[in-house]
Design a protein around this motif. Structure first.
Motif, PDB file in Angstrom:
ATOM      1  N   GLU A 132       0.974  -0.828  -0.029  1.00 29.82           N
ATOM      2  CA  GLU A 132       0.340  -0.424  -0.549  1.00 29.82           C
ATOM      3  C   GLU A 132       0.913   0.965  -0.266  1.00 29.82           C
ATOM      4  N   SER A 133       2.042   1.040   0.756  1.00 29.73           N
ATOM      5  CA  SER A 133       2.721   2.108   0.792  1.00 29.73           C
ATOM      6  C   SER A 133       3.468   1.929  -0.316  1.00 29.73           C
ATOM      7  N   GLU A 134       3.902   1.773  -0.918  1.00 35.05           N
ATOM      8  CA  GLU A 134       4.735   1.395  -2.336  1.00 35.05           C
ATOM      9  C   GLU A 134       3.808   2.438  -3.324  1.00 35.05           C
ATOM     10  N   TYR A 135       2.279   1.925  -3.538  1.00 35.49           N
ATOM     11  CA  TYR A 135       1.798   2.137  -4.046  1.00 35.49           C
ATOM     12  C   TYR A 135       1.379   4.171  -4.132  1.00 35.49           C
ATOM     13  N   ASN A 136       0.842   3.890  -3.305  1.00 32.64           N
ATOM     14  CA  ASN A 136       1.088   6.027  -3.046  1.00 32.64           C
ATOM     15  C   ASN A 136       2.380   6.512  -2.839  1.00 32.64           C
ATOM     16  N   GLU A 137       3.030   5.444  -3.103  1.00 29.63           N
ATOM     17  CA  GLU A 137       4.729   6.726  -2.920  1.00 29.63           C
ATOM     18  C   GLU A 137       4.148   6.973  -5.021  1.00 29.63           C
ATOM     19  N   VAL A 138       4.475   5.576  -5.931  1.00 31.93           N
ATOM     20  CA  VAL A 138       4.122   6.323  -6.859  1.00 31.93           C
ATOM     21  C   VAL A 138       3.153   7.131  -7.304  1.00 31.93           C
TER      22      VAL A 138
END
Length: 318
Positions: free
Chosen positions: A303-309
């Motif tokens: 979830e965090s990595e998706y939001n960083e994108v």
């Protein structure tokens, strides 16, 4: 590579743009570049005509987020490979359809990034990340890893203390230090995880970088083509170890990166100033696409990595 070396040996300043997989390249003497086809501004060295100006309308910037299902498939492939011991860090990227009232040329003219490139009907890049600099025989690199919304309370402290971001940054610094050691002596980390603020049309973000330097081996001074090709692809947008990680990227990503995450720069008087081609929009069949990504480790939260994108799909226009 030969063209770059030939220009350097005749002391002819030139521009170079090289794709991520090194299969495509533009190498041209600065004096021969047509500003109606290619515009650049690298740390203030520019061919922008003085009478060329951009529109000043409000920015309409809309994009279609990567589907969670597609991102999950790619993310899972990456983490499975990491848990199998094939990689410590993988930079996973996405190709995102973009709708904006700005043309590629408008984006180029209105952005305030340290490195900017526009190629007519093809791409615009507005990168904050240095690839390498060569200044009087000293080569330096500034890998950029770690991003957070600057408006968050205690954003800097959160970023600096994040265990995942700390591990990711350490991995890339070690990789870049090893890369520079292939072409330089006395390689050292002069600054570690310093924070820079970058303005965007949605507000500021914070990013962490490090500074790594060495003394270039003499042979590379007259062979910049060999130097650049030796160091590509950039570690910060690939991962470690490079060969296995590149294979994981090919399997996990659903598109061809092309020039995205390649490098662009200028050679002049024996010196080089170049950037990693991130913060990137290209045009395909009349449609615009933004390409963005981030580093994935075995500790990463999907979830965090998706939001960083999503956080990185910005244009640095205030």
């Amino acid at each position: 590579m030969q063209r770059m070396d030939t220009y350097a040996q005749s002391n002819t300043p030139f521009l170079f743009v090289i794709s991520y997989d090194k299969s495509q390249a533009i190498v041209e003497a600065l004096e021969n570049i047509n500003p109606e086809e290619i515009l650049y501004n690298f740390s203030g060295v520019s061919n922008i005509p003085f009478d060329l100006s951009a529109t000043h309308s409000d920015v309409d910037w809309q994009f279609i987020k990567p589907s969670r299902e597609s991102y999950h498939r790619s993310f899972s492939k990456v983490q499975n490979a990491e848990r199998a011991g094939d990689s410590y860090l993988v930079n996973l990227t996405c190709r995102v359809p973009l709708h904006t009232n700005l043309s590629l040329l408008d984006i180029f003219l209105r952005t305030s990034a340290r490195y900017r490139l526009w190629i007519r009907h093809h791409l615009v890049c507005f990168s904050p990340e240095i690839f390498i600099r060569l200044d009087n025989g000293i080569i330096s690199s500034y890998p950029m890893k770690g991003t957070i919304d600057a408006t968050m309370p205690h954003a800097k402290e959160i970023l600096i203390n994040d265990k995942k971001e700390t591990a990711e940054h350490a991995t890339i610094v070690d990789l870049i230090r090893n890369d520079l050691s292939m072409v330089a002596n006395h390689v050292s980390v002069d600054r570690y995880r310093y924070v820079e603020e970058i303005a965007t049309h949605r507000g500021s973000i914070l990013q962490t970088s490090s500074e790594i330097k060495g003394t270039l081996l003499p042979n590379y001074l007259s062979h910049p083509g060999h130097l650049i090709m030796k160091l590509l692809p950039a570690g910060s947008i690939t991962g470690a170890p490079k060969p296995k990680t590149m294979a994981i990227i090919r399997d996990a990503e659903t598109y061809d990166r092309g020039f995205y995450t390649g490098c662009m720069g200028i050679w002049k008087n024996g010196n080089i100033d170049s950037a990693v081609m991130i913060r990137f929009v290209d045009e395909e069949d009349g449609k615009l696409y933004y390409k963005a990504g981030g580093g994935i480790t075995a500790m990463s939260n999907e979830e965090s990595e998706y939001n960083e994108v999503i956080e990185k799909i910005y244009v640095p226009v205030c």
